[in-house]
Design a protein around this motif. Sequence first.
Motif, PDB file in Angstrom:
ATOM      1  N   VAL A  38      -0.742 -45.424   7.101  1.00  0.00           N
ATOM      2  CA  VAL A  38      -1.386 -45.375   5.786  1.00  0.00           C
ATOM      3  C   VAL A  38      -2.901 -45.275   5.947  1.00  0.00           C
ATOM      4  O   VAL A  38      -3.528 -46.118   6.606  1.00  0.00           O
ATOM      5  N   ILE A  39      -3.470 -44.239   5.355  1.00  0.00           N
ATOM      6  CA  ILE A  39      -4.919 -44.024   5.394  1.00  0.00           C
ATOM      7  C   ILE A  39      -5.464 -44.138   3.980  1.00  0.00           C
ATOM      8  O   ILE A  39      -5.000 -43.446   3.067  1.00  0.00           O
ATOM      9  N   GLY A  40      -6.423 -45.019   3.760  1.00  0.00           N
ATOM     10  CA  GLY A  40      -7.022 -45.203   2.446  1.00  0.00           C
ATOM     11  C   GLY A  40      -8.353 -44.481   2.346  1.00  0.00           C
ATOM     12  O   GLY A  40      -9.157 -44.513   3.283  1.00  0.00           O
ATOM     13  N   LEU A  41      -8.580 -43.804   1.236  1.00  0.00           N
ATOM     14  CA  LEU A  41      -9.866 -43.171   0.961  1.00  0.00           C
ATOM     15  C   LEU A  41     -10.434 -43.772  -0.309  1.00  0.00           C
ATOM     16  O   LEU A  41      -9.779 -43.768  -1.348  1.00  0.00           O
ATOM     17  N   VAL A 147      -7.938 -52.229   1.572  1.00  0.00           N
ATOM     18  CA  VAL A 147      -7.764 -52.747   2.930  1.00  0.00           C
ATOM     19  C   VAL A 147      -6.425 -53.453   3.083  1.00  0.00           C
ATOM     20  O   VAL A 147      -5.838 -53.480   4.165  1.00  0.00           O
ATOM     21  N   ARG A 148      -5.912 -54.026   2.010  1.00  0.00           N
ATOM     22  CA  ARG A 148      -4.645 -54.743   2.074  1.00  0.00           C
ATOM     23  C   ARG A 148      -3.472 -53.803   2.340  1.00  0.00           C
ATOM     24  O   ARG A 148      -2.422 -54.238   2.774  1.00  0.00           O
ATOM     25  N   MET A 149      -3.664 -52.545   2.069  1.00  0.00           N
ATOM     26  CA  MET A 149      -2.571 -51.589   2.204  1.00  0.00           C
ATOM     27  C   MET A 149      -2.769 -50.635   3.378  1.00  0.00           C
ATOM     28  O   MET A 149      -1.797 -50.239   4.029  1.00  0.00           O
ATOM     29  N   ALA A 150      -4.000 -50.244   3.654  1.00  0.00           N
ATOM     30  CA  ALA A 150      -4.264 -49.175   4.615  1.00  0.00           C
ATOM     31  C   ALA A 150      -4.398 -49.682   6.052  1.00  0.00           C
ATOM     32  O   ALA A 150      -4.877 -50.782   6.296  1.00  0.00           O
ATOM     33  N   ASP A 151      -3.949 -48.843   6.981  1.00  0.00           N
ATOM     34  CA  ASP A 151      -4.185 -49.112   8.398  1.00  0.00           C
ATOM     35  C   ASP A 151      -5.612 -48.710   8.767  1.00  0.00           C
ATOM     36  O   ASP A 151      -6.254 -49.364   9.579  1.00  0.00           O
ATOM     37  N   ARG A 253      -1.548 -55.504   9.532  1.00  0.00           N
ATOM     38  CA  ARG A 253      -0.468 -55.441   8.558  1.00  0.00           C
ATOM     39  C   ARG A 253      -0.002 -56.837   8.151  1.00  0.00           C
ATOM     40  O   ARG A 253       0.413 -57.050   7.020  1.00  0.00           O
ATOM     41  N   ARG A 254      -0.086 -57.773   9.078  1.00  0.00           N
ATOM     42  CA  ARG A 254       0.283 -59.160   8.768  1.00  0.00           C
ATOM     43  C   ARG A 254      -0.623 -59.718   7.670  1.00  0.00           C
ATOM     44  O   ARG A 254      -0.154 -60.363   6.727  1.00  0.00           O
ATOM     45  N   GLU A 255      -1.922 -59.466   7.796  1.00  0.00           N
ATOM     46  CA  GLU A 255      -2.873 -59.937   6.787  1.00  0.00           C
ATOM     47  C   GLU A 255      -2.629 -59.259   5.448  1.00  0.00           C
ATOM     48  O   GLU A 255      -2.716 -59.891   4.390  1.00  0.00           O
ATOM     49  N   GLY A 256      -2.318 -57.974   5.490  1.00  0.00           N
ATOM     50  CA  GLY A 256      -2.038 -57.247   4.254  1.00  0.00           C
ATOM     51  C   GLY A 256      -0.797 -57.764   3.550  1.00  0.00           C
ATOM     52  O   GLY A 256      -0.778 -57.916   2.327  1.00  0.00           O
ATOM     53  N   LEU A 257       0.246 -58.059   4.329  1.00  0.00           N
ATOM     54  CA  LEU A 257       1.486 -58.577   3.747  1.00  0.00           C
ATOM     55  C   LEU A 257       1.292 -59.962   3.154  1.00  0.00           C
ATOM     56  O   LEU A 257       1.876 -60.303   2.128  1.00  0.00           O
ATOM     57  N   LYS A 258       0.454 -60.751   3.801  1.00  0.00           N
ATOM     58  CA  LYS A 258       0.174 -62.095   3.295  1.00  0.00           C
ATOM     59  C   LYS A 258      -0.429 -62.004   1.891  1.00  0.00           C
ATOM     60  O   LYS A 258      -0.001 -62.709   0.967  1.00  0.00           O
ATOM     61  N   ARG A 259      -1.389 -61.105   1.721  1.00  0.00           N
ATOM     62  CA  ARG A 259      -2.027 -60.936   0.408  1.00  0.00           C
ATOM     63  C   ARG A 259      -1.043 -60.341  -0.602  1.00  0.00           C
ATOM     64  O   ARG A 259      -1.041 -60.716  -1.767  1.00  0.00           O
ATOM     65  N   GLU A 260      -0.219 -59.406  -0.136  1.00  0.00           N
ATOM     66  CA  GLU A 260       0.741 -58.762  -1.037  1.00  0.00           C
ATOM     67  C   GLU A 260       1.750 -59.777  -1.577  1.00  0.00           C
ATOM     68  O   GLU A 260       2.068 -59.785  -2.778  1.00  0.00           O
ATOM     69  N   ILE A 261       2.260 -60.638  -0.703  1.00  0.00           N
ATOM     70  CA  ILE A 261       3.236 -61.650  -1.128  1.00  0.00           C
ATOM     71  C   ILE A 261       2.611 -62.612  -2.138  1.00  0.00           C
ATOM     72  O   ILE A 261       3.225 -62.962  -3.145  1.00  0.00           O
ATOM     73  N   LEU A 262       1.366 -63.010  -1.875  1.00  0.00           N
ATOM     74  CA  LEU A 262       0.678 -63.899  -2.815  1.00  0.00           C
ATOM     75  C   LEU A 262       0.484 -63.235  -4.172  1.00  0.00           C
ATOM     76  O   LEU A 262       0.605 -63.876  -5.218  1.00  0.00           O
ATOM     77  N   GLU A 263       0.187 -61.918  -4.157  1.00  0.00           N
ATOM     78  CA  GLU A 263       0.020 -61.189  -5.411  1.00  0.00           C
ATOM     79  C   GLU A 263       1.332 -61.097  -6.175  1.00  0.00           C
ATOM     80  O   GLU A 263       1.360 -61.206  -7.402  1.00  0.00           O
ATOM     81  N   LEU A 264       2.444 -60.922  -5.455  1.00  0.00           N
ATOM     82  CA  LEU A 264       3.750 -60.872  -6.106  1.00  0.00           C
ATOM     83  C   LEU A 264       4.112 -62.217  -6.721  1.00  0.00           C
ATOM     84  O   LEU A 264       4.688 -62.286  -7.815  1.00  0.00           O
ATOM     85  N   VAL A 265       3.755 -63.299  -6.007  1.00  0.00           N
ATOM     86  CA  VAL A 265       3.980 -64.643  -6.545  1.00  0.00           C
ATOM     87  C   VAL A 265       3.155 -64.830  -7.821  1.00  0.00           C
ATOM     88  O   VAL A 265       3.646 -65.346  -8.834  1.00  0.00           O
TER      89      VAL A 265
END
Length: 311
Positions: A38-41, A147-151, A253-265
Motif C-alpha cells: 500500500v502506497i499513500g499519496l 500513515v496508519r494504512m500505507a507501507d 503494519r502492527r502499529e497501523g492495525l493497533k490504531r485501526e482496531i481502536l478506531e473500530l472500537v
Amino acid sequence: MAGDIRTVARLMRDIDDNEPGWQDVLKLLYAEARRARVIGLTGSPGVGKSTLTDALVERLRARGLTVGVVAVDPTSPFSGGAILGDRIRMQRHATDEGVFIRSLATRGHFGGLTASARGVVTVMEAMGLDVVLVETVGVGQDEVEIVRMADTTVVVTVPGMGDDIQAIKAGILEAGDIFVVNKADREGTARTINELKGMLNLSGDHNRRAGWEPPVLATSAVDGTGLDELVATLEQHYGLLTAEGGKMLAERRREGLKREILELVQAGLMRRLLVRLEEGGGLTPVVEKVLEGREDPYTASEKLLSSVLGA
C-alpha cells in the motif's frame, strides 16, 4: 476473490454506504486476503496528486504489477455529494483489466481518509492486486492518518506555495517517507526543495527510521521528469521494509492495525451510544438539563458513556 468486477463494485458500494452485513463479508475476506503493498499519496489540494497517481499506475503496470487506486474526494458540506473527479483524470486506465479505480467521498470524515477506505483496500487485497495506491484529500497536516494504512507515504507539494509550505510541518513532515515537489517545471522548484530539506533536517530523527532518510524528489507528471526516479525510490524503500524477513514492514503494519482496531472500537461505541440516545428520546433531554443548569456537560457525557459500557 475471483476478481469479478461487478461483485467487487457492489461490495465496495455497500461498504461506502454502510449497508448492513458488509463487515461480515470483510471478516471472511480478511483471513483470505493476500496483503498488498500500500502506497499513500497525500498533500494539499492542487499539487497534482491525481496526475502523479495516474503516472505511477502507468509505470507500475509496465512492470507487470496489478494496481488498485483508492481516490478520496472532498464531500460538499451542503449536498453531501462529491465530484469524484479522479476517475475522469484516470480515464485512460479504464479499459485495463489490471487496474481497478475506486473513488470515495470523505462524508465529513477528517484526517484525509474516508472511514470506509480501509475496507475498500481489504477488498482490493482479496482481489489479489499487487499494489494499492491510496490518494487522500488535501486537508493539511491532519493527513497523517494515511500513515496508519500505507507501507510507504509520499507527501506531494509544488513550488510557489510560499508560506503554505509551512502547512506540511509538524505531523505530516514526520509521517512522510518520500517527499515530492511536483510541477517541477515551475519557477521556484530549487527553493522549495531546499526549504523542504531544511525543514527535514530541523525535524530531528522523528522521520529517520532505521537508516532511511526521506529524500526530496522533483517531478513533473506532464513531461515525465523524475517519475522513474520516484518509482525507483519507492522500490528502494519497500526493499528496506522487507529486508531481514520483513521485520520493519511487520512493525509498521502492527502499529497501523493497533490504531485501526481502536478506531473500530470507537465507532462501535458511538453506534451503541446513538441507539441508547434514541431509546431515551435522543440528545435533546440531556442538552436541556445542561442548558437549565441541572447538570454540567462533563457529568452528562460520563453518564452517557456509562450507559453504553454498563458501568
